[in-house]
Design a protein around this motif. Structure first.
Motif, PDB file in Angstrom:
ATOM      1  N   GLU A 292       0.911  -1.176  -0.125  1.00 11.22           N
ATOM      2  CA  GLU A 292       0.178  -0.127  -0.172  1.00 11.22           C
ATOM      3  C   GLU A 292       0.697   1.245  -0.059  1.00 11.22           C
ATOM      4  O   GLU A 292       1.923   1.397   0.404  1.00 11.22           O
ATOM      5  CB  GLU A 292      -0.915   0.047   1.132  1.00 11.22           C
ATOM      6  N   ILE A 293       0.341   2.362  -0.576  1.00  7.52           N
ATOM      7  CA  ILE A 293       1.185   3.526  -0.644  1.00  7.52           C
ATOM      8  C   ILE A 293       0.481   4.647   0.508  1.00  7.52           C
ATOM      9  O   ILE A 293      -0.856   4.742   0.500  1.00  7.52           O
ATOM     10  CB  ILE A 293       1.086   4.168  -1.834  1.00  7.52           C
ATOM     11  N   GLY A 294       1.093   4.849   1.605  1.00  4.31           N
ATOM     12  CA  GLY A 294       0.325   5.662   2.586  1.00  4.31           C
ATOM     13  C   GLY A 294       0.135   6.995   1.746  1.00  4.31           C
ATOM     14  O   GLY A 294       0.490   7.424   1.010  1.00  4.31           O
ATOM     15  N   GLU A 295      -0.846   7.735   2.893  1.00  5.44           N
ATOM     16  CA  GLU A 295      -1.115   8.969   2.330  1.00  5.44           C
ATOM     17  C   GLU A 295      -0.110   9.926   1.967  1.00  5.44           C
ATOM     18  O   GLU A 295       0.998   9.903   2.572  1.00  5.44           O
ATOM     19  CB  GLU A 295      -1.876   9.654   3.687  1.00  5.44           C
ATOM     20  N   ILE A 296      -0.099  10.514   0.771  1.00  4.88           N
ATOM     21  CA  ILE A 296       0.739  11.484   0.237  1.00  4.88           C
ATOM     22  C   ILE A 296       0.397  12.954   0.796  1.00  4.88           C
ATOM     23  O   ILE A 296      -0.969  13.377   0.700  1.00  4.88           O
ATOM     24  CB  ILE A 296       0.743  11.609  -1.251  1.00  4.88           C
ATOM     25  N   THR A 297       1.130  13.324   1.632  1.00  6.40           N
ATOM     26  CA  THR A 297       0.820  14.609   2.434  1.00  6.40           C
ATOM     27  C   THR A 297       0.831  16.025   1.640  1.00  6.40           C
ATOM     28  O   THR A 297       1.166  15.943   0.410  1.00  6.40           O
ATOM     29  CB  THR A 297       1.691  14.723   3.636  1.00  6.40           C
ATOM     30  N   ASP A 298       0.221  17.164   2.376  1.00 10.12           N
ATOM     31  CA  ASP A 298       0.165  18.287   1.402  1.00 10.12           C
ATOM     32  C   ASP A 298       1.685  18.927   1.407  1.00 10.12           C
ATOM     33  O   ASP A 298       1.587  19.872   0.768  1.00 10.12           O
ATOM     34  CB  ASP A 298      -0.616  19.168   2.262  1.00 10.12           C
ATOM     35  N   ALA A 299       2.545  18.232   1.877  1.00 14.65           N
ATOM     36  CA  ALA A 299       3.902  18.708   1.598  1.00 14.65           C
ATOM     37  C   ALA A 299       4.445  18.119   0.271  1.00 14.65           C
ATOM     38  O   ALA A 299       5.252  19.064  -0.505  1.00 14.65           O
ATOM     39  CB  ALA A 299       4.793  18.207   2.587  1.00 14.65           C
ATOM     40  N   VAL A 300       3.403  17.670  -0.545  1.00 21.69           N
ATOM     41  CA  VAL A 300       3.863  17.167  -1.962  1.00 21.69           C
ATOM     42  C   VAL A 300       2.834  18.018  -2.677  1.00 21.69           C
ATOM     43  O   VAL A 300       1.875  18.332  -2.625  1.00 21.69           O
ATOM     44  CB  VAL A 300       3.558  15.675  -2.188  1.00 21.69           C
ATOM     45  N   PRO A 301       3.542  18.632  -3.665  1.00 23.06           N
ATOM     46  CA  PRO A 301       2.724  19.554  -4.723  1.00 23.06           C
ATOM     47  C   PRO A 301       1.575  18.547  -5.171  1.00 23.06           C
ATOM     48  O   PRO A 301       1.676  17.429  -5.619  1.00 23.06           O
ATOM     49  CB  PRO A 301       3.512  20.017  -5.984  1.00 23.06           C
ATOM     50  N   ALA A 302       0.599  19.322  -5.543  1.00 22.92           N
ATOM     51  CA  ALA A 302      -0.829  18.698  -5.878  1.00 22.92           C
ATOM     52  C   ALA A 302      -0.461  17.924  -7.206  1.00 22.92           C
ATOM     53  O   ALA A 302      -1.115  16.756  -7.393  1.00 22.92           O
ATOM     54  CB  ALA A 302      -1.962  19.605  -6.207  1.00 22.92           C
ATOM     55  N   ASP A 303       0.238  18.194  -8.131  1.00 23.86           N
ATOM     56  CA  ASP A 303       0.438  17.663  -9.561  1.00 23.86           C
ATOM     57  C   ASP A 303       1.269  16.511  -9.245  1.00 23.86           C
ATOM     58  O   ASP A 303       1.184  15.692  -9.923  1.00 23.86           O
ATOM     59  CB  ASP A 303       1.004  18.726 -10.427  1.00 23.86           C
ATOM     60  N   VAL A 304       2.273  16.573  -8.448  1.00 25.01           N
ATOM     61  CA  VAL A 304       3.099  15.481  -8.186  1.00 25.01           C
ATOM     62  C   VAL A 304       2.102  14.283  -7.320  1.00 25.01           C
ATOM     63  O   VAL A 304       2.517  13.071  -7.798  1.00 25.01           O
ATOM     64  CB  VAL A 304       4.379  15.909  -7.445  1.00 25.01           C
ATOM     65  N   LYS A 305       1.628  14.788  -6.538  1.00 16.99           N
ATOM     66  CA  LYS A 305       0.847  13.753  -6.027  1.00 16.99           C
ATOM     67  C   LYS A 305      -0.185  13.055  -6.783  1.00 16.99           C
ATOM     68  O   LYS A 305      -0.192  11.824  -7.014  1.00 16.99           O
ATOM     69  CB  LYS A 305      -0.339  14.395  -4.808  1.00 16.99           C
ATOM     70  N   ALA A 306      -0.747  13.754  -7.740  1.00 16.88           N
ATOM     71  CA  ALA A 306      -1.589  13.289  -8.660  1.00 16.88           C
ATOM     72  C   ALA A 306      -0.935  12.205  -9.736  1.00 16.88           C
ATOM     73  O   ALA A 306      -1.508  11.315 -10.145  1.00 16.88           O
ATOM     74  CB  ALA A 306      -2.451  14.162  -9.567  1.00 16.88           C
ATOM     75  N   GLU A 307       0.359  12.593  -9.961  1.00 20.54           N
ATOM     76  CA  GLU A 307       1.169  11.779 -11.079  1.00 20.54           C
ATOM     77  C   GLU A 307       1.470  10.525 -10.157  1.00 20.54           C
ATOM     78  O   GLU A 307       1.348   9.288 -10.719  1.00 20.54           O
ATOM     79  CB  GLU A 307       2.479  12.621 -11.126  1.00 20.54           C
ATOM     80  N   ALA A 308       1.709  10.317  -8.894  1.00 18.85           N
ATOM     81  CA  ALA A 308       2.122   9.388  -8.001  1.00 18.85           C
ATOM     82  C   ALA A 308       0.867   8.374  -7.765  1.00 18.85           C
ATOM     83  O   ALA A 308       0.959   7.122  -8.025  1.00 18.85           O
ATOM     84  CB  ALA A 308       2.697   9.799  -6.849  1.00 18.85           C
TER      85      ALA A 308
END
Length: 363
Positions: A292-308
């Motif tokens: 599982e991939i744990g929560e990607i926090t708000d420290a990660v830019p939104a576009d990078v989060k979406a890509e991941a």
């Protein structure tokens, strides 16, 4: 013996096959026992296995006794002694949760043919009462490698590795390939800690990498020490390993790879109860919920989060394989041609770096 490098030929021979006969009849009650290489409070690998043990208790109630476990068992003669005691103590199924337990598991299993043995991350099944299971951790490392490549400012990623076995080498390669894919300027430095759990060594490794200008730390060791060290330097990020390590959210821990053993443990104990148990070799990943991939926090830019997240979903759906060519080996020779995906035999026996990673794999 620590988790040694698996020979590619042995791994290929494994074939991920199912075998062995099913349990002739179900059981009224199962005693399930667990052997751990680290402490249950390590916050990582052993912690997650113990969460799986507790999930078995929650699932089956008084139909199962899963109260027996031994932590901090060295990989070697001590493991054989512990396994023998468990088998003599009435355990119906014993889960041995580290690669270095392979020889002890098979040795003791041969002496107790009526006890079921389940070995994590191994490949040998010398007796009909031995099964093996693992998780495709490299899938999760493709996702965090993408985040790492996007978020590094120095273009320097540090990787704290435990032992030079295929499981760890796969993770290094997957992380680097996906970081490089989104950031061609990225480099990776690997430090071998030669331990699964030693907070002091892990912290020292993280500190040394940060002093070299690394601003992203990836680890394949079991404690939270690398994240604690990363938290001392502004701008350095890292990832939870094996468990969520949520106490370091939202940064430096910006996401995590979570090993979810609960579904497998519930399935195997349940099979003993209902009489469908058979010898298996299991290697599941994101799609089956074991990685599982744990929560990607708000420290990660939104576009990078979406890509991941899109990459995670593609891997889970089976539409993308993290090891898809063109990929060369470190020496420049072709490993995978364009569009070709790596066979499991190659991955299970991986003993080389991909092109672009510097340094040698210890022998």
């Amino acid at each position: 013996m620590n988790r040694r490098i698996m020979m590619a030929t042995a791994a290929m021979a494994l074939g991920l096959a199912f075998g062995g006969g099913a349990q002739a009849a179900g059981m009224d009650k199962v005693k399930a026992c667990f052997v751990y290489v680290g402490p249950v409070g390590d916050g990582g690998w052993t912690y997650q296995h113990d969460q799986g043990r507790q999930a078995v208790i929650a699932e089956f109630g008084d139909k199962v006794d899963a109260s027996t476990f031994q932590e901090n068992v060295p990989e070697g003669a001590d493991a054989e002694r512990v396994l023998t005691q468990m088998a003599l103590g009435g355990c119906n199924i014993i889960f041995t949760t580290s690669f270095g337990y392979m020889d002890p598991t098979n040795a003791v299993a041969a002496k107790f043919p009526n006890v079921k043995f389940e070995h994590a991350t191994g490949y040998r099944r010398d007796s009909d009462n031995v099964s093996t299971y693992g998780a495709r951790f490299y899938e999760g490392r493709a996702v965090i490698g993408t985040i790492a490549g996007r978020m590094t400012k120095s273009n320097k990623i540090g990787y704290i590795a435990s032992f030079p076995i295929p499981e760890v080498i796969r993770g290094i390669n997957s992380t680097y390939l996906h970081a490089k894919k989104v950031n061609p300027d990225v480099t990776m430095s690997v430090v071998w800690a030669y331990t699964w759990f030693d907070p002091a060594k892990e912290a020292d490794a993280a500190k040394a990498l940060i002093e070299q200008g690394v601003d992203v730390i990836v680890q394949h060791t079991d404690s939270t020490a690398p994240l604690a060290e990363a938290s001392k330097t502004e701008g350095v990020i890292g990832f939870g390993q094996a468990s969520d390590m949520k106490e370091y959210k939202p940064s430096p821990r910006v996401s995590s790879i979570i090993d979810n053993w609960s579904p497998y443990y519930i399935k195997r104990v349940g099979a003993l109860l209902d009489g469908t148990y058979a010898q298996v070799d299991s290697w599941e990943g994101i799609g089956a919920g074991e990685v599982e991939i744990g929560e990607i926090t708000d420290a990660v830019p939104a576009d990078v989060k979406a890509e991941a997240e899109a990459l995670r979903d593609a891997i889970g759906a089976g539409t993308y394989h993290p090891f898809t060519g063109p990929i060369n080996k470190q020496d420049g020779s072709v490993w995978l041609a364009d569009g070709v995906t790596a066979p499991d035999g190659d991955l299970l026996g991986m003993n080389f770096y991909v092109e672009g990673i510097t340094g040698d794999i210890p022998q």
